[in-house]
Design a protein around this motif. Structure first.
Motif, short mmCIF file in Angstrom:
data_model
loop_
_atom_site.label_atom_id
_atom_site.label_comp_id
_atom_site.label_asym_id
_atom_site.label_seq_id
_atom_site.Cartn_x
_atom_site.Cartn_y
_atom_site.Cartn_z
N GLY A 59 7.31 5.78 -1.74
CA GLY A 59 7.20 4.59 -2.96
C GLY A 59 7.88 4.80 -4.27
O GLY A 59 8.66 3.43 -4.77
N CYS B 96 10.41 1.69 -5.34
CA CYS B 96 10.56 0.89 -6.40
C CYS B 96 11.96 1.37 -7.34
O CYS B 96 12.64 0.68 -7.87
N THR C 166 6.79 2.87 -12.62
CA THR C 166 6.54 1.78 -12.29
C THR C 166 7.30 0.39 -13.29
O THR C 166 7.84 -0.39 -12.70
N VAL D 48 0.42 -2.28 -6.72
CA VAL D 48 1.19 -1.21 -7.27
C VAL D 48 0.29 -0.66 -8.80
O VAL D 48 -0.11 0.20 -9.70
N ASN E 72 -0.86 -3.33 0.85
CA ASN E 72 0.98 -2.54 -0.44
C ASN E 72 0.68 -1.87 1.11
O ASN E 72 2.29 -1.61 1.17
#
Length: 313
Positions: free
Chosen positions: A106, A110, A205, A253, A274
């Motif tokens: 993940g 990103c 994030t 997210v 997701n």
């Protein structure tokens, strides 16, 4: 880590309020998972064998296809296994591996979306220097950076969670092992782990999202300066698929990790979107809105049909 815990396995409670729907969910998730694997594998192989797609943009798109193969594979096979069987347990080590690879991949994805936004920024804002700036050495270094950054991100989160002692209960209120479901099970103060873990996720994030918005802010300004409407449409079309993927990735997210309150049912639904749905949509997004990929796919199919016809003779 195991010296401080009496828990040797965890029980995954699955998606709340879905009792009696196991068979239907199994068929649905299996269809999404197979479509994800086949669709992303097809895009990756098409980019690999099509010389006209050997550009920085498609180099990153090929890597995105690889991540979209691995990312749902972290949780989907185990989830489909317990949907069709009586056991919903996962070993302590297996749970730690799930959490690590989920946040490793993940985090890598990103970072990859951020790199892809930078690639589009260079292509549109500095077109004459594009091939120089995004040289093979630079894009290889950027990809290695995304892998290493994702690995560091996943390692920190896994260490913070699994250095805590787990001595019961061992029921994870989710269909896979993740931070929101595991921290309430620790029999020790989790305030430090919770603060650092969610700060880590939030910083990664939000930083990536801010960099993407900055890149696209410059892109929009450059597109508006293009004299012809056809030129503006062409410039925007190279970014639209990437923008759709970004919103599909960052939306879930942010809903999971940036919300102050947590709802197990809502978290599970968002995680399904997701983990399972979004990776299956990327092949459609990038093929339906990309003439180069569609043309390359047709050429690959034509070659396959031609080779098959020769072999039959």
């Amino acid at each position: 880590m195991q010296n401080y815990t009496s828990v040797t396995e965890f029980t995954l409670l699955g998606i709340p309020n879905t009792e009696g729907l196991e068979n239907m969910l199994f068929v649905l998730f299996l269809a999404f998972y197979l479509f994800t694997l086949l669709g992303n594998l097809l895009i990756f192989l098409t980019i690999l064998v099509s010389s006209n797609l050997h550009t920085p943009m498609y180099f990153f798109l090929g890597n995105l296809s690889v991540f979209d193969i691995f990312f749902p594979s972290v949780s989907s096979p185990k989830m489909m296994l317990y949907l069709m069987g009586p056991s919903r347990t996962i070993s302590y080590q297996g749970c730690a591996c799930q959490l690590f690879f989920y946040h490793f991949l993940g985090g890598t994805e990103c970072f990859l979306y951020t790199v892809m936004a930078y690639d589009r920024f260079v292509a549109i804002c500095h077109p004459l220097r594009y091939t120089v700036i995004m040289s093979h050495k630079v894009r290889t270094g950027l990809m290695l950076g995304t892998w290493l950054g994702g690995c560091l991100h996943g390692s920190i989160l896994t260490f913070l969670v699994f250095k805590l002692p787990f001595c019961g209960p061992n029921e994870v209120d989710n269909f896979f092992c993740d931070i929101p479901g595991l921290l309430p099970l620790a029999c020790a103060d989790t305030s430090l782990a919770q603060t650092v873990s969610f700060t880590n996720v939030d910083v990664v994030t939000l930083t990536c999202f801010f960099l993407i918005l900055t890149s696209y802010g410059h892109i929009v300004i450059s597109i508006l300066k293009i004299g012809t409407s056809a030129g503006r449409r062409r410039a925007f079309s190279t970014c639209s698929a990437h923008l759709i993927s970004i919103f599909l990735f960052y939306g879930p997210v942010m809903l999971i990790y940036l919300r102050p309150a947590s709802s197990p049912w809502l978290d599970s639904v968002i995680q399904v979107l997701n983990n399972i749905v979004t990776p299956s949509l990327n092949p459609l997004i990038y093929t339906l809105r990309n003439k180069d990929v569609k043309l390359a796919l047709r050429q690959v199919f034509t070659q396959v049909v031609h080779i098959s016809g020769i072999e039959r003779r």
